[in-house]
Design a protein around this motif. Structure first.
Motif, short mmCIF file in Angstrom:
data_model
loop_
_atom_site.label_atom_id
_atom_site.label_comp_id
_atom_site.label_asym_id
_atom_site.label_seq_id
_atom_site.Cartn_x
_atom_site.Cartn_y
_atom_site.Cartn_z
N LEU A 170 13.65 -4.03 -1.47
CA LEU A 170 13.22 -4.68 -0.23
C LEU A 170 14.27 -4.53 0.86
O LEU A 170 14.03 -4.90 2.01
CB LEU A 170 12.93 -6.16 -0.49
N ASP A 171 15.43 -4.00 0.50
CA ASP A 171 16.51 -3.79 1.47
C ASP A 171 16.59 -2.33 1.94
O ASP A 171 17.62 -1.88 2.42
CB ASP A 171 17.86 -4.20 0.86
N LEU A 172 15.49 -1.58 1.79
CA LEU A 172 15.51 -0.16 2.14
C LEU A 172 15.72 0.08 3.64
O LEU A 172 15.13 -0.59 4.47
CB LEU A 172 14.19 0.50 1.72
N ARG A 173 16.55 1.10 3.93
CA ARG A 173 16.77 1.54 5.31
C ARG A 173 16.85 3.06 5.31
O ARG A 173 17.50 3.65 4.44
CB ARG A 173 18.08 0.94 5.86
N CYS A 174 16.18 3.69 6.26
CA CYS A 174 16.15 5.16 6.32
C CYS A 174 17.47 5.70 6.87
O CYS A 174 17.90 5.30 7.96
CB CYS A 174 14.98 5.63 7.16
N ILE A 175 18.09 6.60 6.14
CA ILE A 175 19.35 7.21 6.56
C ILE A 175 19.13 8.59 7.13
O ILE A 175 19.82 9.03 8.06
CB ILE A 175 20.32 7.31 5.35
N HIS A 176 18.14 9.31 6.59
CA HIS A 176 17.90 10.69 7.02
C HIS A 176 16.45 11.05 6.74
O HIS A 176 15.88 10.63 5.73
CB HIS A 176 18.82 11.65 6.27
N GLY A 177 15.87 11.82 7.64
CA GLY A 177 14.53 12.32 7.38
C GLY A 177 13.45 11.59 8.15
O GLY A 177 13.69 11.03 9.23
N LYS A 178 12.26 11.56 7.59
CA LYS A 178 11.07 11.06 8.27
C LYS A 178 10.96 9.54 8.08
O LYS A 178 10.46 9.06 7.06
CB LYS A 178 9.83 11.77 7.72
N ILE A 179 11.39 8.80 9.07
CA ILE A 179 11.43 7.35 8.97
C ILE A 179 10.03 6.76 8.82
O ILE A 179 9.86 5.68 8.24
CB ILE A 179 12.16 6.73 10.19
N ASP A 180 9.02 7.46 9.30
CA ASP A 180 7.65 6.93 9.22
C ASP A 180 7.21 6.72 7.77
O ASP A 180 6.39 5.85 7.49
CB ASP A 180 6.68 7.87 9.93
N LEU A 181 7.76 7.50 6.84
CA LEU A 181 7.41 7.31 5.43
C LEU A 181 7.85 5.92 4.96
O LEU A 181 7.12 5.23 4.25
CB LEU A 181 8.07 8.39 4.57
N LEU A 182 9.05 5.51 5.36
CA LEU A 182 9.53 4.18 5.00
C LEU A 182 8.73 3.11 5.73
O LEU A 182 8.38 2.08 5.14
CB LEU A 182 11.01 4.04 5.33
N GLU A 183 8.41 3.33 7.00
CA GLU A 183 7.67 2.32 7.75
C GLU A 183 6.27 2.11 7.16
O GLU A 183 5.78 0.98 7.09
CB GLU A 183 7.56 2.74 9.23
N GLN A 184 5.63 3.20 6.73
CA GLN A 184 4.33 3.05 6.06
C GLN A 184 4.47 2.22 4.80
O GLN A 184 3.65 1.33 4.54
CB GLN A 184 3.77 4.43 5.70
N LEU A 185 5.49 2.52 4.00
CA LEU A 185 5.70 1.76 2.76
C LEU A 185 5.98 0.30 3.06
O LEU A 185 5.43 -0.60 2.41
CB LEU A 185 6.87 2.38 1.97
N ARG A 186 6.80 0.04 4.07
CA ARG A 186 7.16 -1.34 4.41
C ARG A 186 5.92 -2.14 4.83
O ARG A 186 5.76 -3.29 4.41
CB ARG A 186 8.21 -1.32 5.53
N ARG A 187 5.05 -1.54 5.64
CA ARG A 187 3.83 -2.24 6.05
C ARG A 187 2.95 -2.58 4.84
O ARG A 187 2.40 -3.67 4.76
CB ARG A 187 3.06 -1.38 7.06
N ARG A 188 2.84 -1.65 3.93
CA ARG A 188 2.02 -1.89 2.74
C ARG A 188 2.63 -2.97 1.85
O ARG A 188 1.91 -3.78 1.27
CB ARG A 188 1.84 -0.58 1.97
N ILE A 189 3.96 -2.97 1.75
CA ILE A 189 4.63 -3.99 0.94
C ILE A 189 4.38 -5.39 1.52
O ILE A 189 4.05 -6.33 0.78
CB ILE A 189 6.15 -3.72 0.87
N LEU A 190 4.53 -5.52 2.83
CA LEU A 190 4.31 -6.83 3.46
C LEU A 190 2.89 -7.32 3.23
O LEU A 190 2.66 -8.51 3.00
CB LEU A 190 4.62 -6.75 4.95
N THR A 191 1.92 -6.42 3.31
CA THR A 191 0.53 -6.81 3.06
C THR A 191 0.37 -7.31 1.63
O THR A 191 -0.28 -8.34 1.39
CB THR A 191 -0.41 -5.61 3.30
N MET A 192 0.97 -6.61 0.68
CA MET A 192 0.87 -7.02 -0.72
C MET A 192 1.53 -8.39 -0.95
O MET A 192 1.00 -9.24 -1.66
CB MET A 192 1.51 -5.96 -1.63
#
Length: 346
Positions: A170-192
């Motif tokens: 739950l403490d994930l932060r994007c360091i390199h690459g496509k940040i949208d992949l993390l943002e998609q995952l974060r939105r889905r986690i919050l919904t769950m």
């Protein structure tokens, strides 16, 4: 050398050897920051920013040697690097989120990339995680859909191991690459999470599991009982506040990462009173700074930085400050923390 200069040199390093040479300057940098009266928050941001820079440069060098990546991906950090709360005594906690399932060729590419980055960071002082929570472990190098399934399983079946894994990621932060992949995952986690009070209740119980001691080792009672005056300051003070702040923020569906930011979010939502927020932030600053100073002492004595604080070496004012900080954490765990847990368990 200041932090900005070192970060600039890291980003311009042409080879792994150059980065390893720069990594040897990290202990001296922490010593200088503490001696220059940097607070714990500034120290955490400085070391984490450097970890980000080293990670990003190692990834770039790996891509240069391996060729372009076969698909978009996000290299993400969790734990203290994700929260930007690192010190020089820290291990790696990272993972890869891939845009899609990898075939054999792509799996080989990302496996080699992760290995090069992990061993490079280790050579620079960001040691390998003993629990293998790293991108070089295939378990933590998965496509977005797999990460979503992981979280769904952890959230729907919140056994203690599942909750411990979930709270780390739950403490994930994007360091390199496509940040949208993390943002998609974060939105889905919050919904769950919003639809599963049972998981939040389990997270609350985990956050309240580690509690600061009611008395400090090294006093008359511990001497009579022949107990060691050494205290693991991370387990006794750092982790209880990290877990409590994470719980309070997530209870309101707020996905901020830093412990200080999570405390502010809890105050803004009314979950925590303004005075409680001030006291908890002060306790956090006190404990994290005491940890950093202890690590500086270890380094200046020619040893390795650790979390084993000898309370017997503290001055009376320092012991009093630490006792008061622990008292604040226990109080907020017993009031706000238990109130949140009780509400979620209803």
């Amino acid at each position: 050398m200041d932090v900005k200069t070192l970060i600039s040199q890291v980003k311009e390093a042409e080879a792994r050897h150059d980065l390893e040479q720069l990594g040897r300057r990290l202990p001296a940098l922490q010593i200088r920051l503490i001696r220059d009266s940097a607070d714990a928050n500034a120290l955490g941001h400085a070391i984490s920013d450097l970890a980000d820079a080293f990670t990003g440069r190692f990834i770039q060098l790996a891509e240069a040697s391996l060729g372009p990546p076969p698909m978009p991906y996000a290299w993400v950090a969790c734990g203290s690097q994700g929260r930007r709360e690192q010190t020089v005594h820290t291990d790696q906690d990272n993972a890869l989120i891939l845009a899609r399932a990898a075939d054999r060729e792509a799996s080989g590419y990302f496996g080699e990339l992760a290995e090069q980055v992990a061993t490079g960071l280790d050579a620079c002082g960001f040691v390998l995680c003993s629990g293998e929570v790293m991108a070089r472990n295939p378990e933590w190098r998965q496509p977005l859909e797999h990460w979503e399934r992981n979280f769904r399983g952890w959230i729907e079946q919140p056994e203690r191991k599942s909750v411990m894994l979930a709270q780390n990621f739950l403490d994930l932060r994007c360091i390199h690459g496509k940040i949208d992949l993390l943002e998609q995952l974060r939105r889905r986690i919050l919904t769950m999470i919003r639809h599963n009070a049972g998981f939040m209740a389990a997270l609350a119980m985990e956050a309240l599991h580690d509690r600061p001691p009611q008395w400090l080792p090294g006093g008359r009672l511990s001497r009579l009982m022949r107990q060691s005056p050494v205290l693991n300051i991370k387990r006794a003070g750092i982790m209880p506040i990290v877990g409590l702040a994470r719980l309070l923020a997530l209870a309101d569906g707020v996905m901020v990462l830093g412990t200080r930011e999570r405390i502010r979010a809890a105050v803004a939502s009314g979950r925590l009173s303004e005075s409680g927020g001030r006291d908890l932030t002060a306790a956090w600053d006190c404990i994290t700074l005491m940890r950093a100073r202890h690590q500086v002492h270890c380094l200046e004595q020619g040893g390795k930085a650790d979390n084993r604080l000898d309370v017997g070496n503290l001055s009376q004012p320092e012991r009093r400050q630490l006792r008061e900080a622990f008292k604040v954490v226990r109080l907020i765990q017993n009031t706000t923390g238990r109130r949140v847990a009780g509400f979620l368990l209803q």
